[in-house]
Design an enzyme around this catalytic site. Structure first.
Site, mmCIF file in Angstrom:
data_model
loop_
_atom_site.group_PDB
_atom_site.id
_atom_site.type_symbol
_atom_site.label_atom_id
_atom_site.label_comp_id
_atom_site.label_asym_id
_atom_site.label_seq_id
_atom_site.Cartn_x
_atom_site.Cartn_y
_atom_site.Cartn_z
ATOM 1 C CE LYS A 22 -1.778 1.492 4.034
ATOM 2 N NZ LYS A 22 -1.497 2.882 4.406
ATOM 3 C CG ASN A 23 2.221 2.703 3.524
ATOM 4 O OD1 ASN A 23 1.081 3.023 3.196
ATOM 5 N ND2 ASN A 23 2.573 2.463 4.764
ATOM 6 N NE ARG A 92 0.670 11.698 7.332
ATOM 7 C CZ ARG A 92 1.206 12.908 7.361
ATOM 8 N NH1 ARG A 92 0.402 13.930 7.566
ATOM 9 N NH2 ARG A 92 2.474 13.087 7.179
ATOM 10 C CB CYS A 116 -5.426 10.121 11.469
ATOM 11 S SG CYS A 116 -3.824 9.431 11.836
ATOM 12 N NE ARG A 121 0.434 10.345 10.464
ATOM 13 C CZ ARG A 121 -0.094 9.330 9.792
ATOM 14 N NH1 ARG A 121 -1.242 8.838 10.139
ATOM 15 N NH2 ARG A 121 0.545 8.829 8.742
ATOM 16 C CG ASP A 304 3.143 1.232 9.618
ATOM 17 O OD1 ASP A 304 3.368 1.489 8.438
ATOM 18 O OD2 ASP A 304 2.832 2.097 10.458
ATOM 19 N NE ARG A 396 -7.299 4.319 5.698
ATOM 20 C CZ ARG A 396 -6.717 5.368 6.270
ATOM 21 N NH1 ARG A 396 -7.158 5.814 7.439
ATOM 22 N NH2 ARG A 396 -5.698 5.984 5.703
#
Ligand code: EPZ
Length: 416
Positions: A22-23, A92, A116, A121, A304, A396
């Site tokens: 994802k990132n 974000r 968040c 953030r 994470d 997500r």
């Protein structure tokens, strides 16, 4: 709102395939703004956050076609340089369009991401970097407004290591005039994946993956095709699903070298791991010992993965101190884990986890992406049924987690 029901106690066995990161996909999709030619990306994970960045690009006039795991993005006719609040507030990472927009159009108007669940953030480091490159920046009505005739290369050193900050400045620098040096750059693999794609399209970048990245601006960037690398956090999450259930799980299509810090913790807690070129087998056939964990920027233990390893420590046979050094409020999973019988004390930015014999299933509420993963992991081993509510947080960052876990033998269903 969907919820996930889990009946704990099953030892997970078998194989699970990892999706694209994802990132890595998020900045790479944003980088399509930098050229007027089409970018075709494969192994793009089917996640809510990817859908969001697709909507952001489409709201600016880009054409994005998705066919399964392949994204084709044509940003030739981009009309607006604005990322609206209603989209940015849900993710974000939308701030990643800032650098590419200013680089290509000399202007951008992006809503401030706001806070968040895990922290405020801020994007002050992103903004300071662009200002050093000659951009005029104003914060008005909750939006960052950036203008620059043509960005100039600059020496930029980040006070703290910021992943998307590094990515934003790198994307801004590829079309800037002259050389940009990014000091204290983030070393995460996702930064390297983005750099590799930019280089493929004609960018001149050296040092990605180290804390000093040098970018020589070029006049234009072509389009290109690229395969998104596997998700190292999803990899770590499934490794822990095998560890916490005392199972035997093989994680396929992953990059073991991206997850060294987690592998070394797993070997300390008594879990056996076998590492192959693109897969890892984890076998947990005896108790879990306690280990201390301190989250750090890459290659340290990833923030994470903090909630996930905490779930594992709740059933260890000792005391574990988990220190969160990256975000100011990333213990929101703790009250929910306590409702399942976990013994956790919180003090400033560290948690003391005293392992218990067993957790008990309970209705719990997901709050942020990785916190929800830790509740699912706890549910896999808790006695009785666990109901995880607000699973849209899970969607997500995890592609059909319930399907992948039931493929490993978990007793897990998703109900509307
Ligand atoms: C990226 O977020 C990831 N998101 C996060 O993953 C991850 O947790 C984080 O890096 C740390 O590894 C994406 O890549 C899309 P930072 P990012 O900028 O870039 C402070 C997930 O679960 N900071 O590296 O937003 C910040 O407050 C998500 O997938 C400033 O003070 O994180 C934090 O304390 C969650 N000013 C620290 O730096 C700035 O301008 C690191 O944040 C920028 C950051």
């Amino acid at each position: 709102m969907d919820k996930i029901l889990i009946k704990g106690g099953k030892k997970l066995k078998g194989e699970v395939e990892i999706s694209g990161a994802k990132n890595s996909a998020l900045p790479i999709i944003a980088s399509s703004i930098l050229s007027t030619e089409e970018c075709v990306l494969t192994n793009v994970p089917l996640l809510k956050d990817i859908q969001t960045i697709k909507l952001v690009l489409e709201s600016m006039g880009a054409r994005v076609r998705r066919d399964g795991y392949t994204f084709a993005i044509d940003a030739k006719d981009l009309k607006s340089c604005e990322a609206p609040y209603e989209l940015v507030k849900t993710m974000r990472a939308s701030v990643l369009v800032l650098g590419p927009l200013v680089a290509r159009f000399g202007e951008a108007r992006v809503s401030l991401p706001g806070g968040c669940a895990i922290g405020t953030r801020p994007v002050n480091l992103h903004i300071a970097g662009l200002q050093k490159m000659g951009a005029e920046v104003e914060i008005k009505h909750g939006y960052v407004e950036v203008r620059a005739k043509r960005l100039k290369g600059a020496n930029i050193s980040f006070d703290i290591s910021t992943v998307t900050g590094t990515e934003n400045i790198m994307m801004a620098a590829v079309l800037a005039e002259g050389e940009t040096v990014i000091g204290n750059a983030a070393c995460e693999p996702e930064v390297v994946d983005l750099a590799n794609f930019l280089i493929k399209r004609g960018a001149k970048i050296k040092g990605a993956g180290t804390d000093t990245i040098i970018i020589e601006g070029v006049l234009r960037l072509s389009g290109g095709t690229y395969e998104i690398m596997p998700d190292r956090i999803e990899t770590g999450t499934y490794l822990i699903s095998g560890a916490i259930t005392g199972g035997d799980v093989t994680v396929r299509r992953c990059v073991p070298s991206h997850i060294e810090a987690v592998l070394s913790k797993l070997s300390v807690v008594g879990v056996k791991t076998e590492v192959f070129s693109d897969s890892i087998r984890v076998v947990a056939d005896r108790g879990i010992s306690a280990v201390d964990v301190r989250t750090m920027p890459y290659p340290g233990f990833p923030t994470d993965m903090q909630a996930q390893i905490m779930a594992l420590m709740t059933i260890s046979n000792g005391l574990s101190v988990i220190t969160e050094t990256v975000f100011e409020n990333r213990f929101i999973h703790v009250p929910e884990l306590r409702r399942m019988g976990a013994k956790i004390k919180l003090q400033e930015n560290y948690a003391v986890v005293e392992g218990v014999k067993s957790l008990s299933g309970a209705p719990v509420m997901a709050t942020d992406l990785r916190a929800s993963a830790s509740l699912v992991l706890a549910g896999l081993v808790a006695e009785g049924q666990t109901e995880v509510h607000r699973v849209y947080h899970l969607d997500r960052g995890y592609e059909s987690m319930e399907r992948k876990l039931s493929g490993l033998g978990a007793d897990i269903v998703r109900v509307k």
